[in-house]
Design a protein around this motif. Structure first.
Motif, short mmCIF file in Angstrom:
data_model
loop_
_atom_site.label_atom_id
_atom_site.label_comp_id
_atom_site.label_asym_id
_atom_site.label_seq_id
_atom_site.Cartn_x
_atom_site.Cartn_y
_atom_site.Cartn_z
N ALA A 35 6.25 27.34 28.06
CA ALA A 35 6.73 28.71 27.95
C ALA A 35 8.25 28.62 27.86
CB ALA A 35 6.32 29.50 29.17
N THR A 36 8.81 29.08 26.77
CA THR A 36 10.26 28.96 26.63
C THR A 36 10.94 30.28 26.95
OG1 THR A 36 10.29 29.46 24.29
CG2 THR A 36 9.96 27.17 24.88
N GLY A 37 10.28 31.08 27.77
CA GLY A 37 10.84 32.34 28.23
C GLY A 37 9.96 32.83 29.35
N ALA A 85 7.09 25.78 16.28
CA ALA A 85 7.57 25.16 17.53
C ALA A 85 9.07 24.89 17.43
CB ALA A 85 6.82 23.86 17.81
N ASP A 86 9.66 24.66 18.59
CA ASP A 86 11.09 24.33 18.64
C ASP A 86 11.28 22.83 18.43
OD1 ASP A 86 12.65 26.85 19.60
OD2 ASP A 86 10.87 26.82 20.84
N ILE A 87 11.39 22.44 17.19
CA ILE A 87 11.71 21.04 16.89
C ILE A 87 13.21 21.06 16.56
CG2 ILE A 87 11.14 19.06 15.41
CD1 ILE A 87 8.73 20.16 17.01
N LYS A 183 18.38 30.69 12.89
CA LYS A 183 18.56 31.59 14.04
C LYS A 183 19.99 31.51 14.53
CE LYS A 183 16.84 28.24 17.44
NZ LYS A 183 15.69 27.77 18.18
N HIS A 184 20.42 32.43 15.34
CA HIS A 184 19.77 33.65 15.81
C HIS A 184 20.58 34.76 15.18
CE1 HIS A 184 19.13 30.57 18.99
NE2 HIS A 184 17.98 31.14 19.18
N PHE A 185 19.95 35.50 14.32
CA PHE A 185 20.65 36.46 13.48
C PHE A 185 20.81 37.77 14.23
CE2 PHE A 185 21.26 39.08 9.68
CZ PHE A 185 22.17 38.28 9.01
N SER A 261 10.98 37.94 15.57
CA SER A 261 11.83 38.28 16.72
C SER A 261 12.03 37.03 17.55
CB SER A 261 11.16 39.33 17.59
OG SER A 261 10.14 38.72 18.37
N ASP A 262 12.91 37.07 18.53
CA ASP A 262 12.95 35.99 19.51
C ASP A 262 11.95 36.34 20.62
OD1 ASP A 262 13.57 33.71 20.89
OD2 ASP A 262 15.73 33.93 20.73
N TRP A 263 11.80 35.39 21.52
CA TRP A 263 10.78 35.46 22.58
C TRP A 263 10.82 36.79 23.34
CZ3 TRP A 263 7.38 31.54 24.46
CH2 TRP A 263 6.81 31.80 25.69
C1 NOJ Z 1 13.98 31.61 22.78
C2 NOJ Z 1 15.12 30.99 22.06
O1 NOJ Z 1 16.23 31.86 22.04
C3 NOJ Z 1 14.80 30.57 20.63
O2 NOJ Z 1 15.88 29.85 20.12
C4 NOJ Z 1 13.54 29.78 20.61
O3 NOJ Z 1 13.29 29.31 19.30
C5 NOJ Z 1 12.42 30.66 21.11
N1 NOJ Z 1 12.69 31.02 22.49
C6 NOJ Z 1 11.07 29.99 21.01
O4 NOJ Z 1 10.93 29.02 21.97
#
Ligand code: NOJ
Length: 732
Positions: A35-37, A85-87, A183-185, A261-263
């Motif tokens: 979970a990245t948020g 995914a966040d690569i 990102k992040h616009f 959108s972002d998370w």
């Molecule tokens: C939040 C981050 O701001 C973003 O850069 C990332 O790609 C997303 N979470 C997805 O994990």
């Protein structure tokens, strides 16, 4: 699938199915992925899961094939899922963090790094990566500077485009390619006070001229997806900013792909005070042009009712669903729903020798030699002791390497023990990375403390420092001190490390610091006590090997700072391409009070943008111009001859800066407009030329037209952003 067939498919889909395409679910719904948020209860039903368009953070060929198979079997139109995914700087083979990649000034190396990340991630089933991050950064307090390529719009643009080319190649459908998400616009890199997620205030001119160009380069390179930033811009959160997406991104910048959108950012419209409830948030975000909702319940739970009430035209849903389907089609998922997910390929590719070698090369290119007195470096081999918490640390990947395994990382200690010249080098940690009284929170849990008895560790370090000729001190910030949600108000090193430095300096004056971390820090004590400093950033899987090879001179440092090291935190935000002010201070009016300066600290950073030394030395001839006048249709050539005046081969990064001396709005004191890397043998000289054209002189004038204005310009060609090697020309 042909476009006509895709149109037909869209026409056949129910409203619920189309809305489903606009939803990205977090991997933990499938018990997978980080979970990245903050993980909230999305309150979704089985039916919602059945219709989703995408998953985030699930990775691995076997898992993805299985999930895709099951999902498609039950989906009414068998539409494949999109896996994202966040690569960020590599999947399993981790490259240096993006800030360090910026320091390479080497677009080919960066492109290759992205291509390798794509190859590994594609084999593991990924279709889209949330990279590149092209945010302009000027404030080292912001933890996410590690994920940017630095403080310069031009450099960021070159790097963002190189990453897009690396990920996508000429067609993301091809084997080993994935789509890139810019990102992040927009403007996320400028949060007030350097605090993550904070609001952003930018004048329209600063936004257009400094922040948008790098995003534009990525769009021009064909980037398929754009992510809306968390921040407000002029008091409007990006996920609600119709002007930003429909006018700027789509019309002005020419982007035609999908916006995500972002998370949980749609849900956050409530906290921003932009939407009174979830229904309103759904309406505002879709109207703004956000096609896909990342991990919030907003679209799933509200769009259908909004259409039924007649508030949201179904055409809006169709438009966004079309973009999602188009992306899936561009990736070839209708024909090959697993795309490149392949367990055999995973085995062959992940952490392959070739990938490790490329990661090591890139790391070496990213190292910046900040100081090297009395020829401390390179080392002969056995004269140094290696002390510090980073000697044995496996935490050499950035905070975003969430799918990598630290066990795959080559530590400095492991590299020393493998190298014939250093295998007997004494080593000691000396202290932990973090101060025990300052616990650091990782993505999921607090970072584990090194289990060291402080006095014993310090005494052991001092004792081996005493008997060594030189000491290599491996210091720095923990990787979790940068990255998302890792802003800091203090940029000094942890107290325990400063204490170690003091103690070692008391018994040995030949100190070389190898500095690790994800941001420029306040390193005044290091500059004072160490005779050499090598910024190694967070160098990735092959970090230890790259460091040891560089210390031994098997690789000659050629990295240049992509972001300046401030003198101290009081200077930030700081950047070389600032305006002049009406009272510029050049250090020449000490007696006076009224210059634009601080009373207690210098204006200049400790180390400027573009700066970096080499084990050899280079000299520059004066700048030569092919003409001292240029018409708007014409061009001129600026040249310089570089000579390697030292004793070993080395690579110089020649930087071209321009300054507009008088214009209808104030212009930066200089702006990077080109760079070139030149490898030279000792005694060798090379002429390096740049073509200057009128478009390089354009800016947003008083009436916000993007034009050049006739007048005088200075052109600088030199080794960093403080060079005074310049010539002047006139634009007619
Ligand atoms: C939040 C981050 O701001 C973003 O850069 C990332 O790609 C997303 N979470 C997805 O994990």
């Amino acid at each position: 699938m042909k476009e006509t067939e895709l149109r037909l498919l869209l026409r056949e889909m129910s409203l619920e199915e189309k809305i489903g395409q606009l939803v990205q679910l977090p991997g933990y719904f499938q018990h997978e992925g980080a979970a990245t948020g903050p993980a909230g209860d999305m309150g979704l039903t089985q039916e919602d899961l059945r219709l989703a368009g995408s998953y985030l953070s699930i990775i691995g060929a076997e898992k993805i094939r299985k999930l895709q198979t099951e999902f498609m079997a039950q989906h009414p139109h068998h539409i494949p899922l999109l896996f994202m995914a966040d690569i960020i700087n590599g999947y399993r083979t981790v490259f240096p963090i993006p800030l360090a990649q910026g320091c390479t000034f080497d677009t080919e190396a960066v492109q290759e790094g992205a291509a390798i990340a794509a190859r590994e991630a594609a084999a593991a089933g990924i279709h889209v990566t949330f990279s590149p991050m092209a945010d302009l950064v000027r404030d080292a307090r912001w933890g996410r500077v590690m994920e940017s390529t630095g403080e310069d719009p031009y450099l960021n643009g070159q790097m963002a485009a190189a990453m897009v080319r690396g990920y996508q190649g000429d067609n993301p459908k091809k084997k080993g390619k994935i789509a890139a998400c810019l990102k992040h616009f927009a403007g996320y890199g400028a949060p007030e006070g350097g605090r993550d997620y904070n609001n952003v205030e930018l004048s329209p001119r600063t936004l257009l001229e400094d922040h948008l160009p790098a995003y534009q380069e990525a769009v021009d390179a064909g980037c398929e997806v754009v992510m809306a930033s968390f921040n407000t811009l002029d008091r409007v959160p990006s996920a609600a900013n119709e002007w930003l997406f429909r006018e700027v991104l789509r019309k002005k910048m020419g982007f035609s792909g999908m916006v995500i959108s972002d998370w949980n950012a749609l849900q956050e419209l409530l906290a921003h005070g932009i939407a009174a409830d979830q229904r309103e948030a759904a309406f505002i975000a879709l109207r703004a042009g956000v096609d896909m909702d990342m991990t919030s319940p907003i679209y799933t739970r509200n769009l259908k009712q909004l259409v039924e009430e007649g508030r949201v035209p179904e055409a809006w849903i169709d438009e966004s669903a079309w973009r999602v389907l188009t992306l899936k089609n561009k990736l070839g998922l209708f024909e090959r729903p697993f795309k490149d997910a392949d367990e055999e390929d995973e085995k062959a590719l992940l952490l392959s020798d070739a990938h490790r070698q490329a990661a090591r090369d890139c790391a070496e290119k990213s190292f910046v030699l900040l100081k090297n007195e009395e020829q401390m470096l390179p080392l002969q081999g056995d004269e140094a002791a290696f002390i510090g918490p980073y000697v044995g640390s496996p935490y050499l990947n950035g905070a975003w390497s969430i799918f990598a395994d630290d066990q795959d990382t080559v530590t400095v200690k492991a590299a020393l023990s493998r190298h014939p010249k250093t295998k007997k080098a004494p080593t000691a940690p000396g202290c932990p990375i973090n101060d025990p009284d300052q616990p650091v929170m990782g993505f999921q849990q607090p970072v584990a403390q090194d289990n060291l008895e402080p006095e014993t560790a310090l005494n052991e370090a001092v004792s081996i420092a005493k008997s060594a000729q030189k000491v290599v001190l491996c210091l720095g910030e923990h990787r979790e001190c940068t990255g998302e949600a890792a802003s800091r108000g203090d940029l000094t090193l942890p107290k325990c490390q400063l204490r170690l430095l003091e103690a070692v300096a008391a018994v040995n004056e030949n100190i070389i610091v190898v500095l690790f971390g994800g941001r420029p820090m306040d390193i005044r004590p290091l500059k004072e006590k160490a005779k050499a400093i090598l910024a190694a950033w967070l160098p990735g899987t092959e970090g230890g090997n790259a460091v040891v090879r560089t210390l031994l001179g098997e690789s000659n440092p050629s990295g240049r700072l992509s972001m300046c090291f401030p003198y101290c935190v009081g200077q930030v935000p700081i950047h070389y391409n600032h305006l002049n002010t009406g009272r510029p201070y050049h250090g020449d009016c000490h007696a006076g009070r009224f210059g634009s300066k601080y009373q207690d600290i210098p204006n200049e950073p400790l180390y400027p943008f573009g700066f970096g030394l080499s084990y050899t030395a280079f000299s520059y001839s004066p700048v030569r111009l092919s003409a001292d006048r240029m018409t708007k249709q014409g061009s001129l050539t600026a040249s310089v001859t570089i000579t390697n005046t030292g004793t070993c081969p080395g690579t110089e990064t020649v930087q071209l800066y321009l300054r507009d001396l008088a214009a209808s709005v104030a212009r930066p004191v200089r702006m990077l407009k080109g760079f070139r890397k030149v490898a030279l043998a000792p005694g060798e000289s090379r002429e390096v030329s740049f073509t200057v054209t009128e478009d390089m002189l354009r800016f947003y004038d008083l009436s916000m037209r993007y034009v050049s204005e006739p007048g005088d310009f200075e052109i600088f060609l030199g080794p960093d952003s403080q060079t005074q090697n310049k010539a002047r020309f006139t634009l007619e």
